[in-house]
Motif scaffolding. Structure first.
Motif, PDB file in Angstrom:
ATOM      1  N   PHE A  25       0.825  -1.200   0.000  1.00 31.46           N
ATOM      2  CA  PHE A  25       0.000   0.000   0.000  1.00 31.46           C
ATOM      3  C   PHE A  25       0.859   1.250   0.000  1.00 31.46           C
ATOM      4  N   ASP A  26       0.570   2.161  -0.905  1.00 29.08           N
ATOM      5  CA  ASP A  26       1.077   3.522  -0.785  1.00 29.08           C
ATOM      6  C   ASP A  26       0.353   4.153   0.420  1.00 29.08           C
ATOM      7  N   MET A  27       0.864   5.248   0.957  1.00 29.18           N
ATOM      8  CA  MET A  27       0.254   5.795   2.172  1.00 29.18           C
ATOM      9  C   MET A  27      -0.604   7.056   1.933  1.00 29.18           C
ATOM     10  N   ASP A  28       0.048   8.167   1.539  1.00 25.31           N
ATOM     11  CA  ASP A  28      -0.712   9.421   1.357  1.00 25.31           C
ATOM     12  C   ASP A  28      -1.636   9.301   0.157  1.00 25.31           C
ATOM     13  N   GLY A  29      -2.896   9.564   0.348  1.00 28.78           N
ATOM     14  CA  GLY A  29      -3.857   9.461  -0.751  1.00 28.78           C
ATOM     15  C   GLY A  29      -4.434   8.060  -0.906  1.00 28.78           C
ATOM     16  N   VAL A  30      -3.917   7.100  -0.112  1.00 29.32           N
ATOM     17  CA  VAL A  30      -4.449   5.722  -0.142  1.00 29.32           C
ATOM     18  C   VAL A  30      -4.940   5.325   1.252  1.00 29.32           C
ATOM     19  N   PHE A  61       3.387  15.566  -9.191  1.00 32.23           N
ATOM     20  CA  PHE A  61       4.718  15.270  -8.616  1.00 32.23           C
ATOM     21  C   PHE A  61       4.645  14.223  -7.505  1.00 32.23           C
ATOM     22  N   GLU A  62       3.448  13.945  -7.016  1.00 35.21           N
ATOM     23  CA  GLU A  62       3.279  13.070  -5.848  1.00 35.21           C
ATOM     24  C   GLU A  62       4.082  11.783  -5.994  1.00 35.21           C
ATOM     25  N   GLY A  63       4.852  11.454  -4.954  1.00 35.18           N
ATOM     26  CA  GLY A  63       5.656  10.238  -4.983  1.00 35.18           C
ATOM     27  C   GLY A  63       7.132  10.524  -5.203  1.00 35.18           C
ATOM     28  N   VAL A 185      -1.487  -0.921  -4.315  1.00 35.65           N
ATOM     29  CA  VAL A 185      -2.600   0.031  -4.323  1.00 35.65           C
ATOM     30  C   VAL A 185      -1.994   1.431  -4.272  1.00 35.65           C
ATOM     31  N   GLU A 186      -2.229   2.214  -5.310  1.00 38.39           N
ATOM     32  CA  GLU A 186      -1.599   3.528  -5.503  1.00 38.39           C
ATOM     33  C   GLU A 186      -2.613   4.576  -5.941  1.00 38.39           C
ATOM     34  N   ASN A 187      -2.365   5.825  -5.616  1.00 31.31           N
ATOM     35  CA  ASN A 187      -3.253   6.896  -6.087  1.00 31.31           C
ATOM     36  C   ASN A 187      -2.565   7.865  -7.043  1.00 31.31           C
ATOM     37  N   ALA A 188      -1.237   7.810  -7.153  1.00 30.18           N
ATOM     38  CA  ALA A 188      -0.522   8.850  -7.903  1.00 30.18           C
ATOM     39  C   ALA A 188       0.067   8.310  -9.204  1.00 30.18           C
ATOM     40  N   PRO A 189       0.085   9.134 -10.269  1.00 35.60           N
ATOM     41  CA  PRO A 189       0.648   8.677 -11.548  1.00 35.60           C
ATOM     42  C   PRO A 189       2.081   8.145 -11.421  1.00 35.60           C
TER      43      PRO A 189
END
Ligand code: CA
Length: 251
Positions: A25-30, A61-63, A185-189
């Motif tokens: 899991f990604d954290m911020d936004g997930v 830029f996220e990530g 599971v990711e939210n950023a491009p």
């Protein structure tokens, strides 16, 4: 649609089947609804330093590492990288501002996803570019029993930020899993790009303001509008992941 995505993944990565063992899991936004605070803090600090930016840039830029974001802002405004001093000053101002804004709100539906993943007996890990020192305490408070300190990848573990595959490759090692044994599971491009480069089946959850197409163009195998709808589909995804064999779909 899920099965088509699985077949497409297997063809692309020359795998015969998926064999689910772990979810990264990604954290911020997930797991946390915190991206709007990161974006706001970045935007205000950039503007204060007369660096050219728009609020939505920070979702693109996220990530990235903080260093790479700051250099990008300097390059586009002043056609040079930031000095070490500039970088440290701006990063600290941004982190301080983020900490005053951040209220620690969990992402809606994330607890349900974790519950489903636990029920399907998969290991759960966090792979984040964040470098907050109290991260594991925060995670244990919000999501008790799901994560442990040894099974995390943070800013302190990696040399390159996303979109480099390194964070997710390290996540695979810590999960003791091969690429076809894990899900991201990711939210950023850029996060999706990193996971796809690590050859992991990547589920994008579009919790921010960017168009869906950007996440699909980054290579997401599946796309959900929020964590709740992913939770609702989890059992179906797992059932299809375990039962789909590429040889049965030879063309
Ligand atoms: Ca994220």
């Amino acid at each position: 649609m899920i099965q088509e995505a699985i077949i497409r993944y297997l063809r692309k990565h020359r795998q015969e089947s998926l064999s689910p063992k772990a979810v990264l899991f990604d954290m911020d936004g997930v797991l946390y609804d915190s991206m709007r605070f990161h974006a706001q803090a970045w935007y205000e600090v950039a503007t204060l330093h007369q660096l050219t930016s728009r609020l939505e840039d920070f979702y693109m830029f996220e990530g990235r590492t903080g260093e790479s974001t700051i250099n990008e802002l300097y390059q586009r405004t002043l056609q040079r990288d930031a000095t070490v001093e500039e970088r440290q000053a701006i990063y600290k101002e941004k982190a301080d501002l983020f900490n005053t804004y951040n209220d620690g709100t969990p992402m809606t539906g994330a607890a349900e996803v974790l519950k489903e993943v636990e029920a399907s007996q998969l290991r759960r890990l966090v792979v984040t570019g964040s470098g907050q020192h109290s991260l594991i305490d925060k995670l244990n408070h919000t999501y008790p029993g799901h994560f442990n300190r040894e099974k995390m990848v943070t800013a302190f573990d990696v040399r390159y930020g996303k979109p480099h595959p390194e964070p997710y490759l390290m996540g695979l090692r810590k999960a003791d899993a091969k690429p076809n044994e894990a899900f991201v599971v990711e939210n950023a491009p850029l996060g999706v790009e990193a996971a796809v480069a690590a050859e992991i089946f990547t589920i994008a959850v579009n919790t921010g303001p960017l168009p869906d197409q950007i996440l699909l163009d980054a290579g997401a195998d599946l796309l959900y509008p929020d964590m709740k709808s992913l939770a609702n589909d989890w059992r179906r995804i797992m059932a299809l992941a375990k039962s789909t064999r590429l040889k049965e779909y030879a063309d």
